[in-house]
Design a protein around this motif. Structure first.
Motif, PDB file in Angstrom:
ATOM      1  N   LYS A 174       8.229  23.194   4.379  1.00  0.00           N
ATOM      2  CA  LYS A 174       8.227  23.077   2.921  1.00  0.00           C
ATOM      3  C   LYS A 174       9.212  21.979   2.538  1.00  0.00           C
ATOM      4  O   LYS A 174      10.392  22.063   2.886  1.00  0.00           O
ATOM      5  N   PRO A 175       8.764  20.942   1.851  1.00  0.00           N
ATOM      6  CA  PRO A 175       9.700  19.899   1.408  1.00  0.00           C
ATOM      7  C   PRO A 175      10.825  20.502   0.567  1.00  0.00           C
ATOM      8  O   PRO A 175      10.605  21.394  -0.246  1.00  0.00           O
ATOM      9  N   THR A 176      12.028  19.991   0.770  1.00  0.00           N
ATOM     10  CA  THR A 176      13.193  20.481   0.025  1.00  0.00           C
ATOM     11  C   THR A 176      13.648  19.489  -1.037  1.00  0.00           C
ATOM     12  O   THR A 176      14.690  19.681  -1.656  1.00  0.00           O
ATOM     13  N   GLU A 177      12.875  18.435  -1.237  1.00  0.00           N
ATOM     14  CA  GLU A 177      13.170  17.447  -2.265  1.00  0.00           C
ATOM     15  C   GLU A 177      11.855  16.984  -2.876  1.00  0.00           C
ATOM     16  O   GLU A 177      10.799  17.089  -2.241  1.00  0.00           O
ATOM     17  N   PRO A 178      11.884  16.494  -4.116  1.00  0.00           N
ATOM     18  CA  PRO A 178      10.635  16.008  -4.718  1.00  0.00           C
ATOM     19  C   PRO A 178      10.168  14.711  -4.070  1.00  0.00           C
ATOM     20  O   PRO A 178      10.937  14.030  -3.384  1.00  0.00           O
ATOM     21  N   GLY A 179       8.910  14.380  -4.298  1.00  0.00           N
ATOM     22  CA  GLY A 179       8.376  13.111  -3.816  1.00  0.00           C
ATOM     23  C   GLY A 179       7.227  13.230  -2.843  1.00  0.00           C
ATOM     24  O   GLY A 179       6.598  12.219  -2.503  1.00  0.00           O
ATOM     25  N   TRP A 180       6.909  14.465  -2.403  1.00  0.00           N
ATOM     26  CA  TRP A 180       5.813  14.606  -1.453  1.00  0.00           C
ATOM     27  C   TRP A 180       4.482  14.703  -2.207  1.00  0.00           C
ATOM     28  O   TRP A 180       3.884  15.756  -2.356  1.00  0.00           O
ATOM     29  N   ASN A 181       4.013  13.538  -2.649  1.00  0.00           N
ATOM     30  CA  ASN A 181       2.748  13.419  -3.364  1.00  0.00           C
ATOM     31  C   ASN A 181       1.670  12.888  -2.413  1.00  0.00           C
ATOM     32  O   ASN A 181       1.949  12.576  -1.251  1.00  0.00           O
ATOM     33  N   PRO A 182       0.409  12.791  -2.846  1.00  0.00           N
ATOM     34  CA  PRO A 182      -0.646  12.327  -1.938  1.00  0.00           C
ATOM     35  C   PRO A 182      -0.378  10.982  -1.261  1.00  0.00           C
ATOM     36  O   PRO A 182      -0.639  10.865  -0.057  1.00  0.00           O
ATOM     37  N   PRO A 183       0.148   9.948  -1.944  1.00  0.00           N
ATOM     38  CA  PRO A 183       0.413   8.700  -1.215  1.00  0.00           C
ATOM     39  C   PRO A 183       1.427   8.867  -0.083  1.00  0.00           C
ATOM     40  O   PRO A 183       1.276   8.270   0.992  1.00  0.00           O
ATOM     41  N   ARG A 184       2.445   9.685  -0.297  1.00  0.00           N
ATOM     42  CA  ARG A 184       3.442   9.889   0.762  1.00  0.00           C
ATOM     43  C   ARG A 184       2.841  10.673   1.926  1.00  0.00           C
ATOM     44  O   ARG A 184       3.116  10.377   3.093  1.00  0.00           O
ATOM     45  N   SER A 211      -9.048  15.185  -0.415  1.00  0.00           N
ATOM     46  CA  SER A 211      -9.733  14.005  -0.934  1.00  0.00           C
ATOM     47  C   SER A 211      -8.736  13.036  -1.555  1.00  0.00           C
ATOM     48  O   SER A 211      -8.810  11.821  -1.343  1.00  0.00           O
ATOM     49  N   ALA A 212      -7.783  13.568  -2.357  1.00  0.00           N
ATOM     50  CA  ALA A 212      -6.765  12.693  -2.952  1.00  0.00           C
ATOM     51  C   ALA A 212      -5.950  11.989  -1.880  1.00  0.00           C
ATOM     52  O   ALA A 212      -5.640  10.794  -1.981  1.00  0.00           O
ATOM     53  N   ILE A 213      -5.604  12.716  -0.819  1.00  0.00           N
ATOM     54  CA  ILE A 213      -4.834  12.127   0.282  1.00  0.00           C
ATOM     55  C   ILE A 213      -5.674  11.093   1.021  1.00  0.00           C
ATOM     56  O   ILE A 213      -5.183  10.016   1.395  1.00  0.00           O
TER      57      ILE A 213
END
Length: 420
Positions: A174-184, A211-213
């Motif tokens: 589980k990511p512990t910081e923001p920023g894990w969006n489809p481009p990442r 699909s977004a990824i």
């Protein structure tokens, strides 16, 4: 339990993490590839059964259908089956039949299934799930894809199959910081395929968030990616057509219906994933109904979710979320992928905002029970190099889960142009 696992449990508890009886504690992921097997502690299963036996049920709905949500009778029946008949250990046996690994990419441990084909010229493919899906969606297609000759197919249609768990889902960290969006996530998948697994030629496929990824990967064009395929084309035009065709009019009506009647779950997770997450993490009933409703609404069924998926299939997926404690972390992908850029608006507006033209070869298979049926003309406008488009007669949003044979045959057919 090994000493390292005990240490991991102790650290989790000391840090205020989930009780090991309730959620699976994952081993640390190295920069290399570490073999992984799914083994849920017996105490976690006992805890689930205890919670299911003490449900405080709400009153019955005031309508005679699903229009207010999952009917009480359907909820009671599914929970009774989960408590008395469902066997999680059977799912563990199924998934552990396939080689699984964890590796650390961009600071997060990534879980993935990796099955190499017995056919040496196989084409590597990465398959990406969405919400409320998981790697469980693809278990029934892996054999079809890796060894088509067992199912009447051709050896030259074989794939080496990679099925990762999205960060915050399943057996990934589980990511512990923001920023894990489809481009990442797309960049992480490219690193997994090219650098960790050593594939210099590969293709990608996805549905829902997958699909977004996959669209993001196609836009980024990482080294080795030859082509991509989706079963949910994210190709909404930036402006409504001035003179829409009949097909476009229907697509626009479908979008309006989705936003008006079907998007409540997304609005909550887009804006307040942590708040809904308390219910999803603490109550197996809340988690199950949050997901079971989507199996009803998004599958190609005749009125009941069980028309499209067996109870065991649905509970495999629901139980995976429960034992990994990922109800909250999976919801945050909506905040990252939609809510972080358009707090006041919808998923479709997010698609419009990010639907820049893609020139990598793109293909799609349209399943009739999908939540949104994009017109081919919209895909042709967004994808300058569309190599495949087909509309099949069965299946819905969870394409590989619902119709594994159709899905596999579509992969065989779609990617033939990219074989050596």
């Amino acid at each position: 339990m090994s000493a390292s696992a005990l240490l991991s449990d102790a650290r989790s508890l000391a840090a205020g993490g989930p009780d090991a009886r309730v959620a699976l504690v994952l081993p640390p992921a190295p920069d290399s590839l570490a073999p992984f097997e799914v083994r849920v502690p017996e105490g976690a299963i006992d805890d689930l059964h205890h919670r299911l036996s003490r449900v405080r049920w709400p009153d019955r709905e005031t309508v005679g259908d699903w229009s207010q949500g999952v009917p009480l009778s359907a909820a009671r029946s599914l929970v009774d089956y989960w408590l008395h008949d469902y066997d999680w250990r059977k799912f563990e046996t199924r998934i552990n039949r396939f080689p699984q690994f964890r590796t650390r990419i961009d600071g997060v441990g990534i879980h993935f299934i990796h099955v190499r084909s017995p056919h040496p010229q196989a084409l590597p493919i990465v398959l990406t799930h969405g919400w409320p899906g998981s790697v469980a969606e693809f278990l029934d297609v892996i054999d079809w894809l890796t060894d088509p000759t067992r199912f009447g197919g051709r050896a030259e249609d074989a794939f080496h199959v990679v099925v990762p768990s999205i960060p915050g889902y399943g057996f990934s960290d589980k990511p512990t910081e923001p920023g894990w969006n489809p481009p990442r996530i797309a960049r992480a998948w490219a690193m997994l395929m090219h650098e960790r697994l050593g594939y210099d030629r590969w293709v990608a496929q996805g549905g829902d968030w997958g699909s977004a990824i996959t669209h993001a990967m196609a836009s980024q064009r990482p080294e080795g990616l030859l082509a991509a395929h989706v079963n949910l084309p994210l190709v909404v035009p930036k402006a409504a057509p001035a003179q829409p065709t009949e097909e476009e009019q229907q697509a626009l009506k479908n979008i309006e219906h989705f936003l008006d009647r079907m998007a409540g779950y997304a609005d909550q997770m887009n804006t307040r994933p942590q708040t809904i997450g308390y219910a999803l993490n603490d109550s197996p009933l809340a988690l199950a109904m949050w997901m079971y409703e989507k199996f009803w609404e998004w599958t190609d069924n005749s009125g009941l979710p069980e028309d499209a998926l067996t109870r065991d299939q649905m509970l495999d997926d629901i139980s995976l979320y429960w034992f990994t404690g990922t109800g909250t972390s999976s919801a945050r992908l909506y905040w990252e992928g939609v809510g972080s850029t358009i707090r006041e608006n919808s998923f479709f507006s997010s698609v419009r905002a990010s639907s820049d033209p893609i020139d990598l070869p793109m293909g799609a298979t349209i399943f009739p029970g999908e939540t949104f049926l994009a017109p081919r003309s919209w895909a042709e406008a967004a994808w300058s190099n569309m190599f495949y488009w087909n509309e099949v007669d069965k299946g819905g949003h969870f394409a590989a889960f619902e119709q594994p044979e159709i899905f596999a045959r579509e992969m065989w057919q779609a990617f033939r142009a990219f074989r050596v």
